[in-house]
Enzyme design. Structure first.
Site, PDB file in Angstrom:
ATOM      1  N   TRP A 127      -2.908   1.806   1.505  1.00 16.47           N
ATOM      2  CA  TRP A 127      -3.095   2.147   3.702  1.00 16.47           C
ATOM      3  C   TRP A 127      -3.427   3.508   3.708  1.00 16.47           C
ATOM      4  CZ3 TRP A 127      -0.874   2.936   8.602  1.00 16.47           C
ATOM      5  CH2 TRP A 127      -0.648   2.031   9.643  1.00 16.47           C
ATOM      6  N   ASP A 208       7.874   2.154   2.694  1.00 16.45           N
ATOM      7  CA  ASP A 208       6.725   1.794   4.325  1.00 16.45           C
ATOM      8  C   ASP A 208       6.635  -0.147   4.133  1.00 16.45           C
ATOM      9  OD1 ASP A 208       5.094   0.571   6.118  1.00 16.45           O
ATOM     10  OD2 ASP A 208       3.386   1.920   5.571  1.00 16.45           O
ATOM     11  N   ALA A 210       6.335  -2.982   6.186  1.00 19.23           N
ATOM     12  CA  ALA A 210       5.561  -3.632   7.427  1.00 19.23           C
ATOM     13  C   ALA A 210       5.511  -5.572   7.156  1.00 19.23           C
ATOM     14  CB  ALA A 210       3.547  -3.129   7.161  1.00 19.23           C
ATOM     15  N   LYS A 243       3.661  -7.630  12.509  1.00 22.39           N
ATOM     16  CA  LYS A 243       3.288  -8.473  12.109  1.00 22.39           C
ATOM     17  C   LYS A 243       3.937  -9.658  12.420  1.00 22.39           C
ATOM     18  CE  LYS A 243       0.315  -5.368  10.990  1.00 22.39           C
ATOM     19  NZ  LYS A 243      -0.822  -4.817  10.462  1.00 22.39           N
TER      20      LYS A 243
HETATM   21  C1  LMR Z   1      -4.193  -3.024   8.494  1.00 19.25           C
HETATM   22  O1  LMR Z   1      -3.886  -2.789   7.529  1.00 19.25           O
HETATM   23  O2  LMR Z   1      -5.610  -4.074   8.772  1.00 19.25           O
HETATM   24  C2  LMR Z   1      -3.155  -2.645   9.417  1.00 19.25           C
HETATM   25  O3  LMR Z   1      -1.784  -2.246   8.969  1.00 19.25           O
HETATM   26  C3  LMR Z   1      -3.429  -2.434  11.235  1.00 19.25           C
HETATM   27  C4  LMR Z   1      -4.454  -1.287  11.225  1.00 19.25           C
HETATM   28  O4  LMR Z   1      -3.585  -0.729  11.957  1.00 19.25           O
HETATM   29  O5  LMR Z   1      -4.304  -0.796   9.670  1.00 19.25           O
END
Ligand code: LMR
Length: 393
Positions: A127, A208, A210, A243
């Protein structure tokens, strides 16, 4: 003073929100930011959240400050959800945070305080906000291989080899489930091997989490995290309720630090100290709702039922898209879409092809070809599949 400021690079995911909004085409399709949408394109408030809000409005007597690290009943509710109901509270220090990103930021600050020279190892890819926060804090990072671009599955050979080079005291950031951006996940045997490697190297895992409940189910999605927590002496977990409770804008997250019972008191105090330095008290509204839902059997049952509907909807969309691409291409080369779990899959398209999907077809996905499966519905699946084939992906 302000003239010294330089324009900051825009976040690639958040940038898409504005581009999509400004696109006048009525048939545009948003597969960008990781937000769940139902078949009508709405990100609904979950039933249990609405019910808890009503109850809270009726029952809440004060809005005075919470504890500096948030309320212990929220910590306990989240620990039971993530670590299982029989978790070892004697090892647990925790702090409520503004969302999962807040938890990641506080985790990095904790690492920097405890071990300024530690390298934080990130999966390649990961990410984008992970490396961004680490760089901003002036910390060291390194990458381990994770994704096989050919098969679109986990490159476990590469991951094993790279984790074998981690130094004692380094931190390895792992995605608990529903890997973002790839959708390719470790199985439990691989989690066990990762635990063995990190133990042998003397490294500290940070997880992590999420998307718990979006992949294979609430408990299955936490299985890797539970295995690591049971086997390793020190573990960091940054979790988000955005989420799985659908409370994105309430900014509800938690940082958990597992250590020894003797260490726990100082770690807990440090988490509270870090909250004080950054924002004092964490937001409470979302945390309160989550606590009420987890602790009330009726609310919890309804929340789990709705979460399961969300999960099964995403699985069904995966099946539909893979089947449509099988039909159009006469091959199973997109079969990985049905194997991946969670909101995201990485398609394996080039940035130019992603750009063409946007300009020629009004289909928005992240430049690395991460698509949000939950942005699809039964009508748009065949449109996307046809566009993929037409673009030569
Ligand atoms: C994403 O990866 O789209 C989500 O976790 C939102 C974000 O904050 O990037």
């Amino acid at each position: 003073m302000f003239e010294a400021l330089k324009p900051q690079p825009q976040d690639k995911i958040l940038q898409l929100i504005g581009m999509y909004r400004d696109d006048p085409r009525a048939d545009k399709i948003d597969l960008g930011v990781g937000v769940y949408k139902d078949a009508t394109g709405l990100t609904p408030v979950m039933r249990a959240v609405k019910a808890a809000e009503k109850k809270l409005w009726e029952q809440e007597k004060t809005k005075t400050y919470t504890g500096l690290a948030g309320e212990p009943d929220y910590h306990a509710a989240m620990a039971s959800l993530i670590l299982g109901p029989t978790y070892d509270a004697s090892r647990l220090a925790a702090a409520a945070t503004p969302g999962g990103t807040g938890a990641i930021r506080q985790a990095m600050e904790l690492i920097r305080l405890a071990s300024p020279n530690a390298t934080v190892w990130l999966s390649n890819p990961t990410w984008p906000n992970h490396p961004s926060i680490i760089t901003y804090l002036g910390m060291k990072s390194a990458e381990y291989r994770y994704f096989d671009a050919e098969t679109r599955a986990v490159d476990f050979e590469g991951m094993r080899a790279d984790l074998g080079r981690v130094a004692a005291g380094d931190v390895v950031l792992l995605h608990g489930c529903c890997h973002n951006p790839t959708g390719a996940n470790l199985n439990l045997t691989q989690w066990a091997e990762v635990a063995d490697i990190l133990t042998a190297r003397g490294a500290i895992p940070m997880i992590d989490l999420a998307y718990q409940g979006f992949g294979d189910g609430l408990d299955a999605d936490a299985a890797g995290t539970r295995l690591i927590a049971a086997r390793m002496p020190e573990v960091l977990i940054a979790a988000s309720c955005s989420k799985n409770f659908g409370i994105y804008r309430e900014r509800t997250g938690i940082l958990m630090a597992l250590s020894s019972p003797a260490q726990k008191v100082v770690t807990q105090g440090t988490l509270a100290f870090l909250n004080r330095q950054n924002y004092s008290f964490p937001p409470d509204h979302g945390a309160r709702l989550v606590t009420m839902i987890v602790n009330d059997p009726a609310l919890r049952a309804d929340w789990q039922a709705e979460l399961e509907e969300v999960r099964l909807n995403m699985l069904s969309l995966r099946e539909q898209l893979a089947a449509e691409l099988r039909r159009l291409t006469g091959s199973d080369r997109f079969g990985f879409i049905a194997q991946h779990r969670g909101m995201f899959s990485r398609l394996g398209a080039t940035p130019e092809q992603v750009e063409r999907l946007r300009t020629e077809h009004g289909i928005y996905m992240v430049g690395d070809s991460r698509l949000n499966i939950a942005g699809l519905n039964a009508t748009t699946v065949p449109i996307l599949a046809a566009a993929i084939v037409k673009t030569g992906i």
